[in-house]
Design an enzyme around this catalytic site. Structure first.
Site, PDB file in Angstrom:
ATOM      1  CE  LYS A  75       0.300  -1.585   4.310  1.00 41.55           C
ATOM      2  NZ  LYS A  75      -0.393  -3.122   5.275  1.00 41.55           N
TER       3      LYS A  75
ATOM      4  CB  VAL B  71      -7.271  -1.690   0.525  1.00 44.40           C
ATOM      5  CG1 VAL B  71      -8.112  -1.074   1.406  1.00 44.40           C
ATOM      6  CG2 VAL B  71      -6.448  -0.630  -0.640  1.00 44.40           C
TER       7      VAL B  71
ATOM      8  CB  ILE C 248     -11.989  -7.571   2.570  1.00 48.28           C
ATOM      9  CG1 ILE C 248     -11.952  -8.093   3.406  1.00 48.28           C
ATOM     10  CG2 ILE C 248     -13.555  -7.224   1.803  1.00 48.28           C
ATOM     11  CD1 ILE C 248     -12.256  -6.871   4.317  1.00 48.28           C
TER      12      ILE C 248
ATOM     13  N   GLY D 195       1.830 -11.000  18.073  1.00 52.72           N
ATOM     14  CA  GLY D 195       1.960 -11.242  15.988  1.00 52.72           C
ATOM     15  C   GLY D 195       1.788 -10.494  15.448  1.00 52.72           C
TER      16      GLY D 195
ATOM     17  CD  GLU E 187       4.515  -4.561  11.804  1.00 48.59           C
ATOM     18  OE1 GLU E 187       6.016  -5.394  11.466  1.00 48.59           O
ATOM     19  OE2 GLU E 187       4.072  -5.123  10.924  1.00 48.59           O
TER      20      GLU E 187
ATOM     21  CG  ASP F 288      -2.193   0.121   7.410  1.00 51.64           C
ATOM     22  OD1 ASP F 288      -0.816  -0.447   7.123  1.00 51.64           O
ATOM     23  OD2 ASP F 288      -3.258  -0.506   7.692  1.00 51.64           O
TER      24      ASP F 288
ATOM     25  CE  LYS G  83      -4.154  -1.740   5.249  1.00 55.88           C
ATOM     26  NZ  LYS G  83      -4.400  -2.529   6.541  1.00 55.88           N
TER      27      LYS G  83
HETATM   28  N1  HSE Z   1      -0.856  -3.606   9.597  1.00 54.65           N
HETATM   29  C1  HSE Z   1      -2.139  -3.988   9.041  1.00 54.65           C
HETATM   30  C2  HSE Z   1      -3.510  -4.278   9.623  1.00 54.65           C
HETATM   31  C3  HSE Z   1      -1.653  -5.556   7.781  1.00 54.65           C
HETATM   32  O1  HSE Z   1      -3.347  -4.357  10.855  1.00 54.65           O
HETATM   33  O2  HSE Z   1      -4.351  -4.318   9.375  1.00 54.65           O
HETATM   34  C4  HSE Z   1      -2.572  -5.201   6.179  1.00 54.65           C
HETATM   35  O3  HSE Z   1      -2.294  -4.091   5.952  1.00 54.65           O
END
Ligand code: HSE
Length: 388
Positions: free
Chosen positions: A88, A115, A119, A170, A173, A184, A188
């Site tokens: 992305k 994105v 889905i 996990g 990050e 993020d 998107k």
């Molecule tokens: N870090 C993103 C999330 C990963 O938690 O949705 C998927 O784009």
């Protein structure tokens, strides 16, 4: 069809697993990996090896980051290879350039996995646009932050505690800023607005996240019949559009409020189809790998060849996204109307003005939290007020 994978992390491994187990018509012939991780005969540390392999017809990029992904994707397109990417960041930064290169070289550019993970959101938007104009979209597009908010609300736990648990599992990050500060979702949202509205979306959109969200904030919103979700959203009216990323105090009875764990839910409104919702796993090895393999199959079979044309004369107009905002802050916000203990509501702000006011409040009280407070209607998602 022989393909090459750039990157063999969580997503790359998912693509390889799905193809070898379920899709005999495809072959992962080459894999780009770091020099100290060449554990498979298909692997090379040299992108030039992949470019020189004339049997490779399509390049799947799941490295993440802007460089060298951007350079590799441009080289792949210019060499006549189709491209599928889950990245992305590189698409949000270089969408127009990548789309022009794909068109100039007669190859496909596919980005479903960038994105909403597994889905079929991007293909869904493209299909809607064959008949309709998309007038708005809005969604939970980040699984990590949804997991955090959901766990905070369910257990009454505080942000730092839940973030540490999400990192242990996990989901989050080690450096969570791209997720918790909304970056993020910004990428998107830029991609979604570009595809939904057919415009090279403004990159400097108002963006705020959930880093300062407290369990007591969720309790306050719950007392008002709401909960908080981090949403990316965009609206279009005639020749103008706007988009933003911000926490939104959605109605407790809305579908958005019910989205559990790390799931995503993205909604669009369009001319004749009305409201459509897309729900599923927005991240993870196999769901994201699945979206990539679907793109590869669309390309290999000729079933779908997206064309992205951003030449529409749409103007970015922040005035289109306007509404009320709640600030939980110790900073002085004039004689603003009280919303509850330590919180006020400021009415009729654009998303851009709300973000500027948040910056002002943060300078005095670095723990300030802000959420949009849209009107709620029975059975409906809380929507932004649109002003023409
Ligand atoms: N870090 C993103 C999330 C990963 O938690 O949705 C998927 O784009």
């Amino acid at each position: 069809m022989k393909i090459a994978l750039l990157g063999y992390g969580t997503v790359g491994r998912g693509v390889d697993e799905i193809i070898s187990a379920r899709v005999p018509s495809l072959e992962v012939a080459r894999i780009l990996e770091l020099p100290d991780r060449l554990t498979d005969p298909r692997m090379t540390a040299s992108f030039d090896d992949i470019l020189a392999d004339e049997q490779v017809e399509l390049v799947v990029e799941c490295m993440g980051g802007i460089e060298p992904a951007h350079t590799y994707l441009m080289a792949a397109l210019e060499s006549g290879r189709h491209v599928v990417t889950s990245n992305k960041a590189v698409v949000a930064a270089h969408f127009g350039e990548l789309a022009r290169a794909a068109a100039a070289h007669g190859v496909g550019l596919y980005l479903e996995a960038a994105v909403g993970g597994g889905i079929p959101w991007i293909a869904g938007v493209e299909k809607v646009r064959r008949v309709d104009e998309v007038t708005s979209f809005s969604g939970i597009m980040n699984g990590t932050t949804n997991y955090i908010v959901d766990a905070m609300r369910r257990d009454g736990a505080d942000f730092a505690e839940v973030l540490a648990e999400a990192q242990r599992l996990g989901y989050a990050e080690r450096d969570p800023s791209a997720d918790v500060d909304g970056l993020d979702v910004l990428n998107k949202t830029i991609i979604s607005a570009s595809v939904a509205f057919g415009v090279a979306c403004e990159k400097n959109l108002p963006t705020s996240g959930i880093r300062n969200l407290r369990a007591s904030d969720l309790a306050l919103f719950a007392a008002h019949g709401r909960t908080v979700k981090l949403l990316g959203r965009g609206v279009r009216e005639a020749q103008r559009y706007a988009a933003a990323v911000e926490p939104v105090a959605v109605a407790a009875g809305s579908l958005e409020a019910s989205v559990p764990s790390n799931f995503n839910l993205v909604t669009l409104d369009a001319t004749t189809v009305g409201e459509l919702k897309f729900y599923g796993q927005g991240a993870g090895s196999l769901p994201t790998g699945n979206a990539i393999v679907q793109d590869v199959l669309d390309c290999a079979t000729g079933a779908r060849r997206p064309t992205y044309d951003f030449s529409r004369p749409l103007a970015y107009d922040p005035a289109l996204l306007r509404g009320d905002y709640v600030y939980r802050t110790e900073a002085l916000l004039g004689d603003a109307e009280p919303f509850g203990e330590g919180a006020v509501v400021v009415r009729g702000l654009t998303a851009e003005a709300a973000r500027a006011l948040l910056a002002e409040a943060l300078a005095t009280d670095p723990t300030t939290f802000m959420a949009a407070l849209p009107p709620t209607g029975e059975g409906r998602t809380a929507e932004p007020t649109q002003e023409g």
